[in-house]
Design a protein around this motif. Structure first.
Motif, PDB file in Angstrom:
ATOM      1  N   UNK A  59     -20.808   0.067 -16.060  1.00 23.98           N
ATOM      2  CA  UNK A  59     -21.610  -1.036 -16.582  1.00 23.98           C
ATOM      3  C   UNK A  59     -20.785  -2.020 -17.404  1.00 23.98           C
ATOM      4  N   UNK A  60     -19.487  -1.744 -17.557  1.00 22.94           N
ATOM      5  CA  UNK A  60     -18.611  -2.686 -18.237  1.00 22.94           C
ATOM      6  C   UNK A  60     -18.176  -2.299 -19.630  1.00 22.94           C
ATOM      7  N   UNK A  61     -18.727  -1.236 -20.197  1.00 18.25           N
ATOM      8  CA  UNK A  61     -18.303  -0.799 -21.537  1.00 18.25           C
ATOM      9  C   UNK A  61     -16.952  -0.097 -21.463  1.00 18.25           C
ATOM     10  N   UNK A  62     -16.324   0.058 -22.606  1.00 16.27           N
ATOM     11  CA  UNK A  62     -15.000   0.671 -22.682  1.00 16.27           C
ATOM     12  C   UNK A  62     -15.112   2.070 -23.279  1.00 16.27           C
ATOM     13  N   UNK A  63     -14.602   3.076 -22.552  1.00 10.91           N
ATOM     14  CA  UNK A  63     -14.617   4.462 -23.032  1.00 10.91           C
ATOM     15  C   UNK A  63     -13.410   4.755 -23.909  1.00 10.91           C
ATOM     16  N   UNK A  64     -12.275   4.171 -23.570  1.00 10.81           N
ATOM     17  CA  UNK A  64     -11.048   4.416 -24.331  1.00 10.81           C
ATOM     18  C   UNK A  64     -10.180   3.167 -24.265  1.00 10.81           C
ATOM     19  N   UNK A  65      -9.550   2.850 -25.381  1.00 13.75           N
ATOM     20  CA  UNK A  65      -8.685   1.675 -25.484  1.00 13.75           C
ATOM     21  C   UNK A  65      -7.424   2.138 -26.216  1.00 13.75           C
ATOM     22  N   UNK A  66      -6.331   2.254 -25.472  1.00 17.69           N
ATOM     23  CA  UNK A  66      -5.116   2.872 -26.004  1.00 17.69           C
ATOM     24  C   UNK A  66      -3.929   1.947 -25.791  1.00 17.69           C
ATOM     25  N   UNK A  67      -3.034   1.910 -26.777  1.00 10.04           N
ATOM     26  CA  UNK A  67      -1.853   1.061 -26.696  1.00 10.04           C
ATOM     27  C   UNK A  67      -0.584   1.880 -26.768  1.00 10.04           C
ATOM     28  N   UNK A  68       0.347   1.607 -25.878  1.00  8.00           N
ATOM     29  CA  UNK A  68       1.649   2.261 -25.853  1.00  8.00           C
ATOM     30  C   UNK A  68       2.706   1.236 -26.225  1.00  8.00           C
ATOM     31  N   UNK A  69       3.542   1.581 -27.180  1.00  8.19           N
ATOM     32  CA  UNK A  69       4.580   0.667 -27.630  1.00  8.19           C
ATOM     33  C   UNK A  69       5.772   0.666 -26.686  1.00  8.19           C
ATOM     34  N   UNK A  70       6.392  -0.494 -26.534  1.00  9.30           N
ATOM     35  CA  UNK A  70       7.557  -0.601 -25.670  1.00  9.30           C
ATOM     36  C   UNK A  70       8.714   0.241 -26.195  1.00  9.30           C
ATOM     37  N   UNK A  71       9.440   0.868 -25.295  1.00  6.85           N
ATOM     38  CA  UNK A  71      10.624   1.650 -25.679  1.00  6.85           C
ATOM     39  C   UNK A  71      11.813   0.729 -25.976  1.00  6.85           C
TER      40      UNK A  71
END
Length: 259
Positions: free
Chosen positions: A245-257
């Motif tokens: 339906x368009x909602x977000x279950x998880x929002x995760x950020x990975x930093x550049x190496x």
């Protein structure tokens, strides 16, 4: 990225509409990486024909169709998979796709021998790691699964992912949602690889095993139809699980190496 659209045709169609909506809302969306298991029986053209017809729902408002970066699932046996995606059955069972100059997606085949892919994989990761900012892998069966057991390829693939500092691994097959803690050497490590998946483009969802160590203390698991959106920036990679339906279950950020 998303996987497992072999059944639940009504939900498969709804997820195709969700993919179209995601891409229509942001012109920066470049492609759709499919994690495999498109249909139930890979040798039956009528199932592929229905899948292709329903995939037309992912057509954007301006008439564009997102290119598919395909992965072969365990239900996709036979030559039709290679014909549909215009791949050489002998030479392109595994392959690399580059997105601009900063992103490379290495596609593997968990239906085939890991030993047969190991030399190619190491050479490819060695070539790509200094050349691109973001190095991703995709394949069907998960190395750190939320439902099933790991495949035999894990013993060969995972050490190479660690050695060449893969940023994220895109998985399918389990019919659930999961994001692991970063893993290196079979242990939680902030410098390790994050594994995400595991397929929700129509198939009935399974219940993940929340007690697995890589899903606790920073990891996450659940069950719902979903597609993952990956946004690349110079300093970080943002991964969002978007539900039907368009909602977000998880929002995760990975930093550049390589800041």
């Amino acid at each position: 990225h998303g996987g497992d659209s072999r059944s639940g045709h009504a939900d498969r169609s709804r997820m195709n509409l969700r993919i179209a909506e995601q891409a229509t809302s942001d012109s920066k969306v470049l492609a759709f990486a499919h994690g495999g298991d498109y249909i139930v029986s890979g040798t039956k053209w009528e199932q592929w024909r229905l899948w292709l017809s329903q995939h037309e729902l992912a057509t954007l408002e301006d008439g564009r169709v997102l290119p598919i970066i395909p992965t072969r699932g365990n239900h996709d046996g036979g030559p039709i998979y290679f014909e549909v995606f215009d791949l050489d059955e002998k030479k392109e069972r595994w392959h690399t796709t580059t997105l601009g100059k900063d992103v490379a997606l290495v596609t593997l085949d968990t239906n085939g021998s890991a030993g047969g892919q190991a030399k190619w994989l190491e050479n490819e990761l060695k070539r790509l790691r200094p050349a691109v900012r973001w190095l991703l892998v995709q394949y069907h069966r998960p190395m750190y699964p939320a439902v099933k057991g790991p495949p035999e390829q894990a013993a060969i693939f995972c050490p190479l992912f660690d050695k060449y500092n893969v940023d994220i691994a895109l998985e399918a097959d389990g019919h659930c949602m999961k994001r692991t803690v970063p893993i290196r050497g079979g242990k939680k490590d902030p410098t390790g690889v994050v594994y995400v998946g595991e397929g929700g483009l129509g198939v009935g969802q399974r219940k993940p095993d929340q007690d697995r160590w890589y899903l606790k203390n920073g990891g996450k698991a659940g069950s719902a139809h979903h597609v993952m959106r990956l946004d690349f920036a110079p300093d970080d990679l943002r991964v969002r699980f978007v539900l039907m339906e368009g909602s977000t279950w998880d929002d995760h950020t990975i930093q550049s190496r390589n800041p």
